[in-house]
Design a protein around this motif. Sequence first.
Motif, PDB file in Angstrom:
ATOM      1  N   MET A 195       0.909  -1.542   0.340  1.00  0.00           N
ATOM      2  CA  MET A 195       0.221  -0.069  -0.204  1.00  0.00           C
ATOM      3  C   MET A 195       0.900   1.486   0.009  1.00  0.00           C
ATOM      4  O   MET A 195       1.525   1.199   1.162  1.00  0.00           O
ATOM      5  CB  MET A 195      -0.946  -0.157   1.044  1.00  0.00           C
ATOM      6  N   THR A 196       0.026   2.348  -0.724  1.00  0.00           N
ATOM      7  CA  THR A 196       1.108   3.533  -0.821  1.00  0.00           C
ATOM      8  C   THR A 196       0.370   4.319  -1.079  1.00  0.00           C
ATOM      9  O   THR A 196      -1.139   4.090  -1.850  1.00  0.00           O
ATOM     10  CB  THR A 196       2.787   3.687  -1.889  1.00  0.00           C
ATOM     11  N   ARG A 197       0.943   6.108  -0.630  1.00  0.00           N
ATOM     12  CA  ARG A 197      -0.023   7.020  -1.142  1.00  0.00           C
ATOM     13  C   ARG A 197       1.061   7.457  -2.447  1.00  0.00           C
ATOM     14  O   ARG A 197       1.316   7.499  -2.292  1.00  0.00           O
ATOM     15  CB  ARG A 197      -0.137   8.244  -0.128  1.00  0.00           C
ATOM     16  N   ILE A 198      -0.654   8.188  -3.578  1.00  0.00           N
ATOM     17  CA  ILE A 198       0.976   8.745  -5.030  1.00  0.00           C
ATOM     18  C   ILE A 198      -0.301   9.838  -4.520  1.00  0.00           C
ATOM     19  O   ILE A 198      -0.848  11.163  -4.073  1.00  0.00           O
ATOM     20  CB  ILE A 198       0.190   8.274  -6.186  1.00  0.00           C
ATOM     21  N   ASP A 199       0.384  11.044  -5.482  1.00  0.00           N
ATOM     22  CA  ASP A 199       0.899  12.535  -5.045  1.00  0.00           C
ATOM     23  C   ASP A 199       0.518  13.102  -6.975  1.00  0.00           C
ATOM     24  O   ASP A 199       1.641  13.113  -7.304  1.00  0.00           O
ATOM     25  CB  ASP A 199       1.264  13.510  -4.081  1.00  0.00           C
ATOM     26  N   GLY A 200      -0.395  13.236  -7.408  1.00  0.00           N
ATOM     27  CA  GLY A 200      -0.519  13.470  -9.043  1.00  0.00           C
ATOM     28  C   GLY A 200      -1.775  13.839  -9.135  1.00  0.00           C
ATOM     29  O   GLY A 200      -2.098  15.581  -8.520  1.00  0.00           O
TER      30      GLY A 200
END
Length: 230
Positions: A122-127
């Motif tokens: 699980m990870t968070r992306i900023d886009g």
Amino acid sequence: MCATMAVAAAGIILGQWQTHRAEEKLGIQHRMEARAKEQPLRVLPSGADDQEFRHVLLEGEFLPQWTLYLENRPHEGAVGFHVLTAFKIAGAQQVVMVARGWAPRDAAERTRVPQPPLPQGMTRIDGVLRRDAGHVLQLGQADVPRPGAILQNLDLVALAAASGLPLAPYVVELRAAPSGVDDGLARDWPAPSLGIDRHRGYAVQWYAMAAMAIVFFLVTGFRRGRNDKN
């Protein structure tokens, strides 16, 4: 006379059309600037047309087997790829293609693709939401998308059919690498070319042509009148 007036009318009509196109694209630019200042979305919207250029913060997992490479993407004079990987949204069935960044092409072996590291689990992306991954001139028939494929353009419909993934109809351009990952990818994405100044330039040219036609008509009419009097 009729031909001259037809040229003048055509110049005015086409000039107005180009002016209208410039105003439309200026409106798009203003929406882009306004959306960049809005609070980031934490869920995918239902459509990209109304939310393109919105900032998003999404949680989920990358699907590394579905990494694709878009070729013919130069960066600062160097040839290379835009690297895209599927990303499954946490708590949903939806998958979105994430444009992770730019990587150089191997000059010695053109079919060798970069393997920038991905976060595990699980990870968070900023886009930023985009309707597509950009387009270049398509040379020949488009290849069927497959894991690890080198493509000229990304066809989301074809990719969804080939992969069986429930793909969202847009792409997320990463603003930064996921936390804890040093992937070495460049992310100074090219700004969309709206061509506002080009439309304005064309409008000036069409208006100038109409003005020249009117001046020609007046000058030749004046001379014809003088000749008739003589």
